[in-house]
Structure formats: structure tokens, C-alpha cells
Design a protein around this motif. Structure first.
Motif, short mmCIF file in Angstrom:
data_model
loop_
_atom_site.label_atom_id
_atom_site.label_comp_id
_atom_site.label_asym_id
_atom_site.label_seq_id
_atom_site.Cartn_x
_atom_site.Cartn_y
_atom_site.Cartn_z
N ALA A 194 -9.28 3.87 1.74
CA ALA A 194 -8.73 1.88 2.84
C ALA A 194 -7.96 1.20 2.11
N GLU A 195 -8.97 -0.06 1.55
CA GLU A 195 -8.82 -0.88 1.06
C GLU A 195 -7.32 -0.90 0.57
N THR A 196 -6.59 0.12 -0.35
CA THR A 196 -5.32 -0.10 -0.73
C THR A 196 -4.16 -0.36 1.07
N VAL A 197 -4.36 0.11 1.97
CA VAL A 197 -3.38 -0.50 3.25
C VAL A 197 -4.45 -1.48 3.72
N LEU A 198 -5.52 -2.20 3.14
CA LEU A 198 -5.69 -3.91 3.52
C LEU A 198 -6.27 -2.95 5.17
N ALA A 199 -7.10 -1.76 5.44
CA ALA A 199 -7.51 -1.06 7.12
C ALA A 199 -8.27 -0.64 7.04
N TYR A 200 -9.17 -0.16 7.95
CA TYR A 200 -10.05 0.32 7.63
C TYR A 200 -9.61 1.62 9.24
N LYS A 201 -10.11 3.00 9.06
CA LYS A 201 -10.17 3.95 9.32
C LYS A 201 -10.61 3.97 11.03
N PRO A 202 -9.34 4.25 12.15
CA PRO A 202 -8.64 5.26 12.58
C PRO A 202 -7.34 4.56 12.58
N ALA A 203 -6.78 3.10 11.48
CA ALA A 203 -5.83 2.81 11.68
C ALA A 203 -4.53 3.98 10.72
N PRO A 204 -3.23 4.46 11.65
CA PRO A 204 -2.07 4.99 11.13
C PRO A 204 -2.18 4.93 9.85
N GLN A 205 -1.99 4.12 9.25
CA GLN A 205 -1.63 3.81 7.78
C GLN A 205 -2.19 4.34 6.49
N ILE A 206 -3.35 4.91 7.38
CA ILE A 206 -4.40 5.14 5.86
C ILE A 206 -4.45 6.78 5.65
N TYR A 207 -4.25 7.20 6.86
CA TYR A 207 -4.05 9.34 7.13
C TYR A 207 -2.56 8.72 6.36
N GLN A 208 -1.42 8.45 6.30
CA GLN A 208 -0.22 8.89 5.59
C GLN A 208 -0.61 8.21 4.36
N LEU A 209 -1.24 7.47 4.21
CA LEU A 209 -1.54 7.16 2.09
C LEU A 209 -1.91 8.34 2.22
N ALA A 210 -3.14 9.36 3.21
CA ALA A 210 -3.20 10.17 2.29
C ALA A 210 -2.59 11.66 2.43
N ILE A 211 -1.31 11.22 3.42
CA ILE A 211 -0.45 12.49 3.36
C ILE A 211 0.68 12.83 2.25
N ASP A 212 1.29 10.83 2.08
CA ASP A 212 1.78 10.24 0.96
C ASP A 212 1.58 10.70 -0.51
N THR A 213 0.33 10.67 -0.62
CA THR A 213 -0.39 10.96 -1.85
C THR A 213 -0.50 12.45 -2.41
#
Length: 231
Positions: free
Chosen positions: A149-168
């Protein structure tokens, strides 16, 4: 109704789902404060966990700038040390890295290996990049890719973390399965349209009566068998 055969990639939470975080932290606390009895160790574990939870929430609420898990764990270790009067810098420094030495659950390593023969498998963790690397090595977890989650400078459950997984994963969110022992984590994944599977662990956050997840399993073996038979 979602079908397991429609899943193209599997994303796992790590802390609590694949490794026993409380047991690993207790071990590190005992090592740092060897005179502690069980009640004291439990008390110190609570001090640690409350600090981490509070600081991650403050970051999520914009009350604190992002700090990675290594920084927050270091703060938690210092709080534990202050609580018991521990002053040895080396002992405190080692305690601060306790989150990098967590034991896997008994079915985690073999389960990931089986699943990885059929699906792209990703880890998705609040642990920092470095902490996640060292944790994976210590626990023997093998991934096609491990995402911090460090990649998007946030902690779950912030939505951008799950989006990172989807994009990957590179496929539509409804074809990406999020697996966790924490209902709050799966709720976060649902906000981005991911499929969800709850896996029971003794230290997890079980679903409430209002949670509607796609699948529920009693353990990782059960999930892997279902996916590899239908996938």
C-alpha cells in the motif's frame, strides 16, 4: 451470481490472512521483555495494536501525513518499551522489526503454491515495500507479485489500494478475487467492484449479518480446492 470459473486473478491480504500477526508480535515482545508473563505480553500487544490502528486511521482521515509501516511499527515498539521501562536501544530496534518475522498459518505456503499453478496470485498488504519483502522471505510466501500500500501512500481500506491490485492484475474488477480474513478489508474491495472471499482465521474480523461476500471458506485449503476445481 458470481462463479469461481469467472475469476482470472487472486489477490490476498497478508497480515492475519496468511501470517499469524498476533503470535509473531507476542514472540517478539517476549524476546524483548523476557520477564513478562502472559497477561503482560497480552497488554503490550494491545498497546502495539492500538497505536498502529490509531495512526493508520489518522492517516486515512488526513490528520497525519503518510508514514509507512516501518515508521509506525517503530513508534509502536517505543510505546511498548516505555510501558515497561525497556531502554536497551538494540532490543527496541529489533522489536520494531517484529512485523517482518511473522509465522505463516499452516496452510498458507502450500496453498499459495497450489493456487499459483492455475492463477496469477498477488499479495496486497499495508506493510511497507521493505517490510513486505522481508516478511515474505521469512514466512516462505511465494507470489507472482506482492503489492505494498506504500505505493499509493495510503492504508487499506482506502479505495486506491484495491485499484492498484486491479490495475496490476490487468483484468476487470469482477474477475479479480480479493481474499481476506478481515471483513473490513473485503468491504473495501467491494467498493472497487472486486469479487470477495472470506477465509476464517482465529485472529480475523468475521463478517457481520449484513455482509454479503461472494464466498466464505473455513480455511485456505478449502478455497484453493474450490478455485482449482472450478477455475
Amino acid at each position: 451470481m458470481a462463479e469461481l470459473r469467472d475469476i482470472n486473478a487472486v489477490v490476498f491480504d497478508v497480515l492475519g490472512t496468511l501470517v499469524d500477526e498476533p503470535r509473531g508480535l507476542r514472540t517478539a515482545i517476549r524476546e524483548a521483555v523476557p520477564a513478562s508473563d502472559d497477561a503482560t505480553v497480552d497488554e503490550l500487544l494491545t498497546v502495539w495494536q492500538r497505536h498502529v490502528e490509531r495512526e493508520q486511521q489518522r492517516i486515512g482521515q488526513g490528520q497525519r501525513a503518510y508514514a509507512n509501516s516501518e515508521i509506525i511499527d517503530g513508534e509502536a515498539a517505543q510505546r511498548v518499551a516505555d510501558h515497561v521501562g525497556l531502554t536497551d536501544p538494540a532490543a527496541i530496534a529489533r522489536l520494531a522489526t517484529a512485523g517482518q518475522r511473522l509465522p505463516p498459518w499452516g496452510d498458507s505456503v502450500a496453498g499459495l503454491e497450489r493456487l499459483a499453478q492455475r492463477f496469477p496470485v498477488l499479495g496486497l498488504s499495508n506493510a511497507s515495500r521493505t517490510a513486505l519483502l522481508r516478511l515474505n522471505a521469512h514466512a516462505g510466501l511465494r507470489w507472482h507479485q506482492a503489492l505494498s500500500a506504500e505505493t499509493v501512500l495510503a492504508y487499506k481500506p482506502a479505495p486506491q489500494i484495491y485499484q492498484l491490485a486491479i490495475d496490476t492484475a490487468g483484468c476487470p474488477p469482477h474477475r479479480v478475487l480479493m481474499v481476506a480474513a478481515h471483513a473490513w478489508d473485503l468491504r473495501g474491495a467491494q467498493t472497487r467492484g472486486m469479487r470477495t472471499a472470506y477465509v476464517h482465521r482465529p485472529v480475523g474480523d468475521p463478517p457481520t449479518s449484513s455482509d454479503v461476500f461472494d464466498w466464505r471458506f473455513n480455511g485456505l485449503d478449502e478455497l484453493v480446492t474450490a478455485l482449482t476445481e472450478e477455475g
